[in-house]
Write a protein that holds these residues in place. Structure first.
Motif, mmCIF file in Angstrom:
data_model
loop_
_atom_site.group_PDB
_atom_site.id
_atom_site.type_symbol
_atom_site.label_atom_id
_atom_site.label_comp_id
_atom_site.label_asym_id
_atom_site.label_seq_id
_atom_site.Cartn_x
_atom_site.Cartn_y
_atom_site.Cartn_z
ATOM 1 N N ARG A 92 -4.622 -11.066 -12.646
ATOM 2 C CA ARG A 92 -3.334 -10.386 -12.839
ATOM 3 C C ARG A 92 -3.538 -8.961 -13.333
ATOM 4 N NH1 ARG A 92 0.764 -14.826 -15.681
ATOM 5 N NH2 ARG A 92 0.804 -16.297 -13.917
ATOM 6 N N MET A 93 -4.490 -8.804 -14.242
ATOM 7 C CA MET A 93 -4.769 -7.460 -14.735
ATOM 8 C C MET A 93 -5.344 -6.595 -13.620
ATOM 9 S SD MET A 93 -6.294 -8.148 -18.557
ATOM 10 C CE MET A 93 -6.040 -6.451 -19.028
ATOM 11 N N GLY A 94 -6.232 -7.196 -12.818
ATOM 12 C CA GLY A 94 -6.791 -6.465 -11.692
ATOM 13 C C GLY A 94 -5.714 -6.055 -10.707
ATOM 14 N N THR A 95 -4.786 -6.961 -10.438
ATOM 15 C CA THR A 95 -3.670 -6.660 -9.531
ATOM 16 C C THR A 95 -2.814 -5.530 -10.090
ATOM 17 O OG1 THR A 95 -3.609 -8.954 -8.764
ATOM 18 C CG2 THR A 95 -1.642 -7.615 -8.376
ATOM 19 N N ALA A 96 -2.563 -5.574 -11.399
ATOM 20 C CA ALA A 96 -1.751 -4.534 -12.036
ATOM 21 C C ALA A 96 -2.447 -3.182 -11.943
ATOM 22 C CB ALA A 96 -1.485 -4.891 -13.496
ATOM 23 N N GLY A 97 -3.749 -3.147 -12.221
ATOM 24 C CA GLY A 97 -4.497 -1.902 -12.153
ATOM 25 C C GLY A 97 -4.520 -1.321 -10.753
ATOM 26 N N ILE A 98 -4.756 -2.174 -9.756
ATOM 27 C CA ILE A 98 -4.774 -1.727 -8.364
ATOM 28 C C ILE A 98 -3.401 -1.211 -7.955
ATOM 29 C CG2 ILE A 98 -4.972 -2.529 -5.976
ATOM 30 C CD1 ILE A 98 -7.189 -4.450 -6.952
ATOM 31 N N SER A 99 -2.352 -1.906 -8.364
ATOM 32 C CA SER A 99 -0.983 -1.506 -8.007
ATOM 33 C C SER A 99 -0.634 -0.142 -8.598
ATOM 34 C CB SER A 99 0.015 -2.561 -8.495
ATOM 35 O OG SER A 99 -0.249 -3.821 -7.908
ATOM 36 N N LEU A 100 -0.999 0.064 -9.855
ATOM 37 C CA LEU A 100 -0.724 1.358 -10.501
ATOM 38 C C LEU A 100 -1.463 2.488 -9.781
ATOM 39 C CD1 LEU A 100 -0.994 0.254 -14.247
ATOM 40 C CD2 LEU A 100 1.079 1.058 -13.105
ATOM 41 N N THR A 101 -2.710 2.213 -9.403
ATOM 42 C CA THR A 101 -3.500 3.240 -8.723
ATOM 43 C C THR A 101 -2.954 3.537 -7.332
ATOM 44 O OG1 THR A 101 -5.462 2.488 -9.918
ATOM 45 C CG2 THR A 101 -5.827 3.886 -8.010
ATOM 46 N N LEU A 102 -2.588 2.507 -6.588
ATOM 47 C CA LEU A 102 -2.033 2.713 -5.249
ATOM 48 C C LEU A 102 -0.713 3.485 -5.318
ATOM 49 C CD1 LEU A 102 -2.788 -0.729 -3.536
ATOM 50 C CD2 LEU A 102 -4.000 1.462 -3.254
ATOM 51 N N LEU A 103 0.069 3.232 -6.361
ATOM 52 C CA LEU A 103 1.306 4.000 -6.545
ATOM 53 C C LEU A 103 0.973 5.465 -6.788
ATOM 54 C CD1 LEU A 103 4.355 4.156 -6.844
ATOM 55 C CD2 LEU A 103 4.112 3.429 -9.241
ATOM 56 N N GLY A 104 -0.097 5.700 -7.560
ATOM 57 C CA GLY A 104 -0.547 7.067 -7.787
ATOM 58 C C GLY A 104 -0.960 7.751 -6.490
ATOM 59 N N PHE A 105 -1.660 7.026 -5.641
ATOM 60 C CA PHE A 105 -2.040 7.578 -4.339
ATOM 61 C C PHE A 105 -0.802 7.890 -3.498
ATOM 62 C CE2 PHE A 105 -6.420 5.789 -4.855
ATOM 63 C CZ PHE A 105 -7.114 6.948 -4.535
ATOM 64 N N ALA A 106 0.190 6.996 -3.538
ATOM 65 C CA ALA A 106 1.407 7.193 -2.753
ATOM 66 C C ALA A 106 2.179 8.433 -3.200
ATOM 67 C CB ALA A 106 2.302 5.952 -2.866
ATOM 68 N N LEU A 107 2.035 8.796 -4.475
ATOM 69 C CA LEU A 107 2.745 9.973 -5.010
ATOM 70 C C LEU A 107 1.953 11.276 -4.840
ATOM 71 C CD1 LEU A 107 4.181 8.406 -8.294
ATOM 72 C CD2 LEU A 107 5.469 9.082 -6.260
ATOM 73 N N GLY A 108 0.803 11.170 -4.200
ATOM 74 C CA GLY A 108 0.033 12.388 -3.946
ATOM 75 C C GLY A 108 -1.401 12.330 -4.397
ATOM 76 N N GLY A 109 -1.736 11.366 -5.254
ATOM 77 C CA GLY A 109 -3.111 11.206 -5.696
ATOM 78 C C GLY A 109 -3.694 12.456 -6.325
ATOM 79 N N TYR A 110 -4.958 12.725 -5.969
ATOM 80 C CA TYR A 110 -5.665 13.860 -6.566
ATOM 81 C C TYR A 110 -5.623 15.102 -5.675
ATOM 82 C CZ TYR A 110 -9.206 11.798 -3.503
ATOM 83 O OH TYR A 110 -9.879 11.258 -2.422
ATOM 84 N N ASN A 111 -4.708 15.132 -4.701
ATOM 85 C CA ASN A 111 -4.624 16.271 -3.777
ATOM 86 C C ASN A 111 -3.356 17.106 -3.954
ATOM 87 O OD1 ASN A 111 -7.083 15.819 -2.309
ATOM 88 N ND2 ASN A 111 -6.104 14.037 -1.360
#
Length: 386
Positions: A92-111
């Motif tokens: 569950r923690m892994g899923t939460a971490g991955i979800s937060l990161t993917l949301l970050g990518f969807a909002l523009g990530g590091y670019n």
């Protein structure tokens, strides 16, 4: 040193339930969640820098370089999240971490393009929160694991989540704290002296830093002492003292009233001295690092320096609930004023056996937020009855 008091050794029982152990997926789970959350916050800060970053800190760091750090943080969050599935635990923690990161990518990530930022004075210090958290974990948590005073004390000790909330709240509010502190200091315009400024700025930077440290320490000593010895102020400061296990995160616990008042008071001597910006920056860095270090679970004695500066052992005694240590060791930077005003307590090589307040406070943020109001009401009722 109180010769009549029997000093005891502190006993810390290993909390195996909350202990981090390799190969169980727990370390990966927490790493994924924290890196995912920090990555998402960083992405939002890059997207809305005027409202989520601080003017003062933006002038110090290279935003484009930090985007490279963000890139690695996002990929490591995904990696640690995947590891929880490989280990088969804490998914569950892994899923939460991955979800937060993917949301970050969807909002523009590091670019997200970096450009000029519109000047908005009041903002949330998301950049300050991220950098302070990563720096504290990287430096102070590492020191606690390599050189612990109490080896059995785990990272996820009791109420770590409450202190993490305080850490986040205080760092996000940094802009408001600075605005309030500067506004408060500006009321002392009448005391400004160009002659004093000329003298201070005419001495070497290292001497300016020494002057700042001593002046700030004098103000903080008496502010701290008043919080202890004025009856209706103590319930505010008691929130900070309610911590019962000391580590790098423990110093973050503090009622917002004290946090704002402390910053406002210490701004006054800095404002009146008129030292160079370089000296002020050195002091701010020194004060911030020392404030975390003195709460740490580290066994360093610091040799002869402990007779000059506030160290973990010295400040741990300030947090002790044992009788000889109560209302002692008020200083923030040096031990000078505790020595001068007879509030110094450093019993040889002994460390406290007990921490916290003699009367236990509520254990929630809201409960501690309201504690001073309830305590003052109780004082008034007892006075009216008497």
């Amino acid at each position: 040193m109180d010769l009549q008091y029997q000093y005891r050794k502190r006993r810390v029982t290993l909390d195996r339930k909350n202990e981090f152990r390799f190969g169980e997926g727990k370390i990966s789970g927490y790493a994924s969640v924290f890196l995912g959350a920090l990555s998402l916050l960083a992405v939002l800060a890059y997207r809305y820098p005027a409202y989520l970053t601080t003017i003062e800190l933006r002038q110090v760091y290279d935003a484009e370089f930090l985007q490279q750090i963000l890139k690695y943080g996002m990929y490591f969050s995904l990696l640690f999240g995947v590891l929880t599935f490989i280990f088969g635990r804490h998914r569950r923690m892994g899923t939460a971490g991955i979800s937060l990161t993917l949301l970050g990518f969807a909002l523009g990530g590091y670019n997200i393009p970096v450009g000029p930022v519109e000047p908005v004075r009041l903002s949330l210090g998301v950049d300050w929160l991220i950098l302070a958290f990563l720096g504290s974990v990287g430096v102070f948590m590492t020191l606690e694991k390599l050189f612990p005073k109490y080896r059995n004390q785990v990272i996820l000790r009791r109420e770590w989540d409450l202190d993490l909330f305080y850490f986040c709240f205080n760092h996000l509010a940094i802009s408001a704290i600075l605005i309030y502190g500067n506004y408060h200091a500006s009321h002392f315009d009448w005391a400004l002296s160009p002659a004093v400024h000329d003298v201070v700025q005419g001495v070497p930077i290292w001497l300016q830093v020494v002057l700042i440290v001593l002046c700030a320490d004098f103000v903080l000593y008496w502010e701290h002492r008043l919080y202890h010895e004025v009856r209706w102020l103590w319930p505010v400061h008691a929130v900070h003292h309610s911590v019962e296990q000391m580590d790098w995160l423990a110093g973050s616990r503090g009622h917002f009233f004290q946090v704002f008042s402390e910053r406002a008071l210490v701004m006054i001597p800095l404002y009146l001295l008129g030292a160079d910006k370089t000296a002020l920056d050195i002091y701010v860095a020194f004060a911030a690092l020392q404030a975390i270090l003195i709460h740490c679970n580290v066994r360093f004695s610091f040799g002869f320096l402990r007779y000059i500066f506030v160290t973990p052992q010295f400040h741990h005694w300030h947090h002790s609930s044992e009788k000889p240590a109560i209302d002692t060791n008020y200083s923030a930077h040096t031990v000078l004023f505790d020595r001068l005003f007879n509030t110094y307590h450093m019993p040889g090589q002994h460390w406290p056996a007990e921490y916290g307040t003699t009367v236990r406070l509520p254990r929630s943020f809201i409960g501690q937020l309201l504690h001073p109001l309830r305590a003052v009401q109780k004082m008034r009722r007892s006075r009216s009855v008497g």
